[in-house]
Write an enzyme that holds these catalytic residues in place. Structure first.
Site, short mmCIF file in Angstrom:
data_model
loop_
_atom_site.label_atom_id
_atom_site.label_comp_id
_atom_site.label_asym_id
_atom_site.label_seq_id
_atom_site.Cartn_x
_atom_site.Cartn_y
_atom_site.Cartn_z
N GLU A 28 43.11 50.13 37.89
CA GLU A 28 43.95 49.74 39.03
C GLU A 28 44.50 48.32 38.91
O GLU A 28 45.26 47.88 39.77
CB GLU A 28 43.19 49.81 40.37
N GLY A 29 44.05 47.55 37.91
CA GLY A 29 44.42 46.14 37.82
C GLY A 29 43.36 45.23 38.43
O GLY A 29 43.59 44.03 38.57
#
Lengths: 352, 352
Positions: free
Chosen positions: A318-319
């Site tokens: 997701e970062g």
């Protein structure tokens, strides 16, 4: 294809003279020589990337690309495919891990549908760059066409360039896609030359039996498609994914536009490997945020000569790792810009 | 002595039932089980410390204690002793590394003169807790009297308690003092039972010859003083330092007041070891921010069962590693508080 070609042509080595100037300033700040370790390294690297010995990080953007994978039907994930669009909605409503960590570091999150298998209701914060409703099953043939591979990379380039024009001075990569560790392991195996079993992990949390199946599926996909390890588009089209190609485009655009790009975990690492095959100079623009629990990630980073900043046993994607890495990179840049020199502070230097 | 005694009596194990509740919430957030690794560990630990499964971090304070060391005259440091007060002025004017990193993470910095060898002009941001004008040379006798040892620990307790009353919900430790890695190596050797050469590093950057001398000085100090490894005040008075005893008091006060205390590098680690000898339960309140380049630091952390969050090759001290560690700890707490659950977000759970 024109955008991809022109972007690759713009990518060159960062400026060594600027990095030398940044190092000279770092060495003159009120601290023992080199005592801020990797913060100093990051400051110097970002100086070279941005082409100035006093770089500034203003707007921070994390681009999270989501897509589905035909290979999910082979039973390679612990979660059902419907989770991909559900998590996109979670990103849009601010309840996911990346939202929390982006708020923590003061970054904005750009959510992209690069190829989710279902329609997602339009939302002001969602960028629709859907190439197709998920990839095809790579275990039995190519995941996408060559045309689709070019399109998703170029969509990533366009998106990152728009973010940079909008003021982003550092970009983090993030991903969402049930089945995407399978594609990432295949890409990593092909590019680094490692065996699939040495670069394949448990993803969202599969058991031993499913892991053995996942490795077999990857072997089957590589055998069925014979990707050319020196051709990024060939690899992407055969064993890749839309979000992976998209993030590869984001990385290429950052390198072409002289902005640091902070690589998240394993999926972003596979995207980075593709960018590296396109043009090895891109790794000079990458900052490896963390070392994922997924064992293929460190293999990918080493292949590109990158050393992760953090090792926090993360494996969410997701970062989330990129967000924390951006904050450390920003700390390094602030050290370079804001610390007093020995002369300014009237502090005595080291005994001769 | 009364304050020290009453503080030690207040320290007890953090709440296991609260940690269990925090774990249950973490397991129900929209992410694969355990996929945020150490962020989850930190959130759970801080829950137990604060006694609530929804802890909040509001005000962040870094307490930087400065003092001088009589042992500096043995040629153990690369910098002259005048640097201690010069760096205190640098802290007060905001130009030091710790100022930059504290601003970056939104923390305030409390600068304390715990025993600098010269007078520092009064400043609104400087807390005067000077016990003496530096310690005596530990190579030839005790660094301070037992009475001074108690006084500096109690000054740390008072200072941290005032900060907590003022709203600090998490405290980081920081140090400044030419010669203080020598005292820290001596403390670490005594408490962990390791040889001085195995816990002694280059400090601010001494050469091989000076390092050999530094090890000899530490051996001489331990031989001359015979500190009792089970008596924290005895160790502090014989081979310690005023800032080290002060930071030990800060740590004890955090444990007694159920607040997480983020330990910086090697000097803070030596202060933490003293707190651990006073009462082993204190380590449950400590968060080890980073692994210092000083090789004795990881020895100290392992002795207390602590695993550092970051490994960034730092060796500056001042609380710089603590600042970055606080930000990561805060990220963990925000994950626990702000992420949506599977039910809230309507996300499907793992396949059974």
């Amino acid at each position: 294809m024109n955008l991809l070609k022109s972007t690759l042509e713009l990518i060159e080595k960062p400026s060594q003279p600027v990095m030398d100037k940044a190092q000279a300033r770092l060495d003159n700040l009120t601290k023992p020589l080199g005592s801020l370790g990797r913060l100093e390294e990051l400051a110097k690297k970002i100086s070279g990337i941005m082409g100035t010995e006093r770089p500034r990080i203003s707007q921070k953007t994390i681009i999270v690309a989501a897509a589905d994978h035909g290979v999910a039907k082979e039973g390679v994930s612990a979660f059902p495919q419907e989770v991909t669009p559900q998590m996109v909605l979670n990103f849009l409503s601010g309840g996911a891990g990346i939202n929390v960590l982006a708020r923590h570091i003061g970054a904005n999150v750009l959510v992209v549908d690069a190829g989710v298998a279902s329609d997602i209701a339009p939302h002001t914060a969602l960028l629709n760059k859907k190439i197709a409703y998920g990839t095809k099953n790579m275990a039995t043939g190519p995941a996408m066409s060559m045309d689709e591979a070019v399109k998703t990379v170029e969509a990533g380039i366009e998106t990152a360039e728009a973010a940079i024009k909008g003021g982003a001075s550092i970009i983090g990569t993030g991903d969402m896609g049930i089945g995407n560790t399978t594609a990432s392991s295949a890409i990593t195996a092909v590019i680094t030359g490692q065996k699939p079993e040495d670069v394949t992990g448990r993803g969202t949390g599969i058991d031993d039996k499913s892991l053995a199946n996942k490795v077999e599926v990857i072997k089957k996909a590589i055998k069925a498609n014979s990707p050319d390890k020196n051709n990024a588009l060939d690899i992407l089209s055969k064993v890749g994914g839309f979000e992976i190609g998209f993030l590869c485009g984001v990385i290429l655009a950052c390198a072409a536009n002289k902005k640091p790009v902070v690589i998240d975990g394993f999926i972003s690492g596979a995207a980075a490997l593709l960018a590296y095959v396109f043009k090895p100079e891109t790794s000079d623009y990458m900052i490896a945020s963390h070392c994922s629990v997924e064992k293929g990630h460190i293999v990918a980073l080493k292949h590109m000569g990158l050393k992760p900043i953090l090792d926090l046993d993360l494996r969410l994607g997701e970062g989330t790792g990129a967000a924390l890495g951006i904050s450390i990179a920003e700390a390094g840049v602030k050290i370079l810009n804001e610390m007093a020199t020995f002369a300014q502070a009237g502090v005595s230097e080291k005994n001769k």
